[in-house]
Structures are given as C-alpha cells and as structure tokens.
Design a protein around this motif. Structure first.
Motif, mmCIF file in Angstrom:
data_model
loop_
_atom_site.group_PDB
_atom_site.id
_atom_site.type_symbol
_atom_site.label_atom_id
_atom_site.label_comp_id
_atom_site.label_asym_id
_atom_site.label_seq_id
_atom_site.Cartn_x
_atom_site.Cartn_y
_atom_site.Cartn_z
ATOM 1 N N MET A 1 -7.724 -15.476 -1.404
ATOM 2 C CA MET A 1 -7.136 -16.552 -2.204
ATOM 3 C C MET A 1 -7.635 -16.438 -3.650
ATOM 4 O O MET A 1 -8.809 -16.616 -3.919
ATOM 5 C CB MET A 1 -7.582 -17.906 -1.618
ATOM 6 C CG MET A 1 -7.122 -19.118 -2.402
ATOM 7 S SD MET A 1 -7.720 -20.628 -1.610
ATOM 8 C CE MET A 1 -7.901 -21.659 -3.057
ATOM 9 N N HIS A 2 -6.741 -16.066 -4.561
ATOM 10 C CA HIS A 2 -7.169 -15.922 -5.948
ATOM 11 C C HIS A 2 -7.075 -17.262 -6.679
ATOM 12 O O HIS A 2 -6.321 -18.146 -6.305
ATOM 13 C CB HIS A 2 -6.354 -14.841 -6.670
ATOM 14 C CG HIS A 2 -4.877 -15.118 -6.721
ATOM 15 N ND1 HIS A 2 -4.336 -16.135 -7.478
ATOM 16 C CD2 HIS A 2 -3.829 -14.504 -6.117
ATOM 17 C CE1 HIS A 2 -3.020 -16.132 -7.352
ATOM 18 N NE2 HIS A 2 -2.696 -15.166 -6.510
ATOM 19 N N GLU A 3 -7.882 -17.351 -7.705
ATOM 20 C CA GLU A 3 -7.870 -18.567 -8.516
ATOM 21 C C GLU A 3 -6.576 -18.616 -9.323
ATOM 22 O O GLU A 3 -6.142 -17.623 -9.894
ATOM 23 C CB GLU A 3 -9.073 -18.541 -9.472
ATOM 24 C CG GLU A 3 -9.213 -19.784 -10.329
ATOM 25 C CD GLU A 3 -10.376 -19.646 -11.319
ATOM 26 O OE1 GLU A 3 -10.279 -20.217 -12.411
ATOM 27 O OE2 GLU A 3 -11.350 -18.942 -10.989
ATOM 28 N N LYS A 4 -5.945 -19.784 -9.342
ATOM 29 C CA LYS A 4 -4.717 -19.951 -10.109
ATOM 30 C C LYS A 4 -5.026 -19.816 -11.595
ATOM 31 O O LYS A 4 -6.111 -20.165 -12.053
ATOM 32 C CB LYS A 4 -4.112 -21.332 -9.819
ATOM 33 C CG LYS A 4 -2.714 -21.522 -10.375
ATOM 34 C CD LYS A 4 -2.140 -22.870 -9.949
ATOM 35 C CE LYS A 4 -0.757 -23.058 -10.543
ATOM 36 N NZ LYS A 4 -0.168 -24.362 -10.198
ATOM 37 N N GLY A 5 -4.075 -19.288 -12.343
ATOM 38 C CA GLY A 5 -4.263 -19.131 -13.777
ATOM 39 C C GLY A 5 -4.385 -20.472 -14.483
ATOM 40 O O GLY A 5 -4.007 -21.520 -13.954
ATOM 41 N N LEU A 6 -4.912 -20.420 -15.682
ATOM 42 C CA LEU A 6 -5.128 -21.613 -16.495
ATOM 43 C C LEU A 6 -4.036 -21.695 -17.557
ATOM 44 O O LEU A 6 -3.769 -20.718 -18.254
ATOM 45 C CB LEU A 6 -6.503 -21.522 -17.158
ATOM 46 C CG LEU A 6 -6.953 -22.662 -18.072
ATOM 47 C CD1 LEU A 6 -7.081 -23.966 -17.294
ATOM 48 C CD2 LEU A 6 -8.286 -22.306 -18.716
ATOM 49 N N LEU A 7 -3.421 -22.860 -17.656
ATOM 50 C CA LEU A 7 -2.427 -23.085 -18.704
ATOM 51 C C LEU A 7 -3.153 -23.586 -19.947
ATOM 52 O O LEU A 7 -3.746 -24.659 -19.943
ATOM 53 C CB LEU A 7 -1.383 -24.105 -18.254
ATOM 54 C CG LEU A 7 -0.279 -24.415 -19.274
ATOM 55 C CD1 LEU A 7 0.560 -23.170 -19.556
ATOM 56 C CD2 LEU A 7 0.617 -25.546 -18.779
ATOM 57 N N ILE A 8 -3.133 -22.783 -20.999
ATOM 58 C CA ILE A 8 -3.827 -23.111 -22.252
ATOM 59 C C ILE A 8 -2.779 -23.539 -23.270
ATOM 60 O O ILE A 8 -1.879 -22.760 -23.614
ATOM 61 C CB ILE A 8 -4.595 -21.883 -22.788
ATOM 62 C CG1 ILE A 8 -5.552 -21.340 -21.706
ATOM 63 C CG2 ILE A 8 -5.343 -22.222 -24.063
ATOM 64 C CD1 ILE A 8 -5.854 -19.862 -21.863
ATOM 65 N N VAL A 9 -2.884 -24.772 -23.748
ATOM 66 C CA VAL A 9 -1.905 -25.310 -24.691
ATOM 67 C C VAL A 9 -2.577 -25.510 -26.042
ATOM 68 O O VAL A 9 -3.518 -26.294 -26.163
ATOM 69 C CB VAL A 9 -1.320 -26.643 -24.183
ATOM 70 C CG1 VAL A 9 -0.335 -27.213 -25.200
ATOM 71 C CG2 VAL A 9 -0.647 -26.440 -22.828
ATOM 72 N N LEU A 10 -2.103 -24.793 -27.045
ATOM 73 C CA LEU A 10 -2.597 -24.960 -28.418
ATOM 74 C C LEU A 10 -1.491 -25.611 -29.230
ATOM 75 O O LEU A 10 -0.382 -25.096 -29.313
ATOM 76 C CB LEU A 10 -2.951 -23.604 -29.036
ATOM 77 C CG LEU A 10 -3.438 -23.666 -30.490
ATOM 78 C CD1 LEU A 10 -4.830 -24.297 -30.579
ATOM 79 C CD2 LEU A 10 -3.456 -22.273 -31.121
ATOM 80 N N SER A 11 -1.795 -26.758 -29.815
ATOM 81 C CA SER A 11 -0.812 -27.371 -30.705
ATOM 82 C C SER A 11 -1.526 -28.155 -31.789
ATOM 83 O O SER A 11 -2.755 -28.269 -31.794
ATOM 84 C CB SER A 11 0.188 -28.242 -29.929
ATOM 85 O OG SER A 11 -0.411 -29.408 -29.439
ATOM 86 N N GLY A 12 -0.746 -28.664 -32.706
ATOM 87 C CA GLY A 12 -1.288 -29.383 -33.846
ATOM 88 C C GLY A 12 -0.179 -29.587 -34.845
ATOM 89 O O GLY A 12 0.954 -29.143 -34.625
ATOM 90 N N PRO A 13 -0.453 -30.233 -35.956
ATOM 91 C CA PRO A 13 0.602 -30.537 -36.921
ATOM 92 C C PRO A 13 1.206 -29.281 -37.555
ATOM 93 O O PRO A 13 0.562 -28.237 -37.636
ATOM 94 C CB PRO A 13 -0.114 -31.396 -37.974
ATOM 95 C CG PRO A 13 -1.562 -31.075 -37.817
ATOM 96 C CD PRO A 13 -1.762 -30.762 -36.374
ATOM 97 N N SER A 14 2.447 -29.420 -37.989
ATOM 98 C CA SER A 14 3.127 -28.318 -38.678
ATOM 99 C C SER A 14 2.333 -27.897 -39.906
ATOM 100 O O SER A 14 1.842 -28.737 -40.653
ATOM 101 C CB SER A 14 4.523 -28.781 -39.105
ATOM 102 O OG SER A 14 5.147 -27.820 -39.898
ATOM 103 N N GLY A 15 2.164 -26.582 -40.054
ATOM 104 C CA GLY A 15 1.451 -26.067 -41.216
ATOM 105 C C GLY A 15 -0.033 -25.872 -41.016
ATOM 106 O O GLY A 15 -0.716 -25.347 -41.895
ATOM 107 N N VAL A 16 -0.555 -26.271 -39.839
ATOM 108 C CA VAL A 16 -2.003 -26.178 -39.615
ATOM 109 C C VAL A 16 -2.459 -24.741 -39.376
ATOM 110 O O VAL A 16 -3.642 -24.433 -39.494
ATOM 111 C CB VAL A 16 -2.430 -27.107 -38.459
ATOM 112 C CG1 VAL A 16 -2.072 -26.493 -37.097
ATOM 113 C CG2 VAL A 16 -3.918 -27.416 -38.519
ATOM 114 N N GLY A 17 -1.500 -23.873 -39.032
ATOM 115 C CA GLY A 17 -1.855 -22.467 -38.815
ATOM 116 C C GLY A 17 -1.877 -22.051 -37.360
ATOM 117 O O GLY A 17 -2.570 -21.094 -36.993
#
Length: 204
Positions: A1-17
């Motif tokens: 039984m393998h470990e399920k992958g991690l959902l990584i969410v990167l967000s922020g205001p427009s223009g932040v880079g």
C-alpha cells in the motif's frame, strides 16, 4: 500500500510572482512534483507555450468543460477563465505522486472544499506598493486593469485564513526553499503516515 500523493496548492494575489516561483521550483533537478497545467481563456503572453505554461482555450471550449464537470476548480478573473483539469490530478495522486497546482485564490477555495487534506500555501507580496510595481512593470495591462488587479489583490490577501502556510515572496530563491521545506514537513505529518504503520503492525 503506497502513500497517496500530496496535493500542493500555491496561490496568491495577481502579480505576486506565482509563475516565477513555480518555474524556479521546477527548474531544480531534485523536484519530484507533477505540475498540473492550468487552462485559461486569456491570450498567451510573450514566450508562453500552449501545453507548457497553460492550456489556452476559447471561452466556448472552457464553458463546455465546466458543464461536463471536467474541472477541479475554475474562476473568472479580470474577464478570463482559469481552471484545473480534474482527471489528471486524481490519477496522479492515486499513483502516489505529488501534484503541484499554481492557481488563483478563487480556485484555491474550491479545491479546499473538494480536497481538504491538500497543502495550501499562500504566496504573499512584501508590500502592496511592491505588488503594484510588479504588476505595472509587466507592461501588458492598462491603468484601469492595474487598478482592478490591485482592488482584487487586497480582497485576496484578506482570504489568507483559507491557507495552511504563508510564504513571503521577497526573493524567489528564499520562497522556493521555504515551499520545499513545507512540503517535506507535510510528508512527515503523523496523520499522513500513521495508517501505513498500522497496516505494518497488522501484518507482523
């Protein structure tokens, strides 16, 4: 039984880079995340490639995908749609690989509802004046659009409480190091690995 992958969410205001930080993360040879390319109805910027930076779709094509339930999240931002194809994300996570999303704040809220176990990172500007400077120096938007983006950015910063971590994008390399450290720590979280050890004990 393998470990399920991690959902990584990167967000922020427009223009932040967000895009710059994401590209820097994936430029590292040891990065093992799978990048989920977003779809958008906005026109490509100079140097952007369809299927690499975004999947560029017409408004009609995008709205058909919404109706078919083929998007994990979507949002309309300054007159254009942005969204994430859902099938790829689910399949990749089930195969034990981490998926990295770089999306708008509106979209992150939808993902939080569907994937509460995900890792949500808010990329913040050093200051509002620096954020406006970054948007302005792109040279791609009118004064009216810049002002609209700043109004939306202030609202998005107020939504920081939806996230698990906040990383200030003062220097790109610093932001990248912090994000990678957060992901490593998250993989060591007890609630993610405890079940695997319980299964191990049952076998013994």
């Amino acid at each position: 039984m393998h470990e399920k992958g991690l959902l990584i969410v990167l967000s922020g205001p427009s223009g932040v880079g967000k895009g710059t930080v994401r590209k820097a993360i994936f430029a590292h040879p040891d990065t093992a995340f799978e990048y989920s390319i977003s779809m958008t109805t906005r026109a490509p910027r100079e140097g952007e490639v369809d299927g690499v930076d975004y999947f560029f779709k017409s408004r009609n094509e995008f709205e058909e995908l919404i109706e078919q339930g083929k998007l994990l999240e979507y949002a309309e931002f300054v007159g254009n749609y942005y969204g994430t194809p859902v099938d790829y994300v689910r399949e990749t996570l089930d195969n034990g690989r981490d998926v990295f999303l770089e999306i708008e704040v509106q979209g992150a809220r939808q993902v939080r509802e569907k994937f509460p176990e995900g890792l949500f990172i808010f990329l913040a500007p050093p200051s509002l004046s620096e954020l406006k400077n970054r948007i302005t120096t792109r040279g791609t938007e009118s004064e009216e659009i810049i002002n609209n983006r700043m109004t939306v950015a202030k609202e998005e910063i107020e939504m920081m409480s939806l996230y698990d971590y906040v990383v200030e994008n003062d220097q790109v390399d610093n932001a990248v190091d912090k994000i990678k450290a957060i992901v490593i720590a998250e993989h060591c979280r007890r609630t993610r690995i405890e079940q695997r050890y319980k299964k191990m004990l049952e076998v013994e």
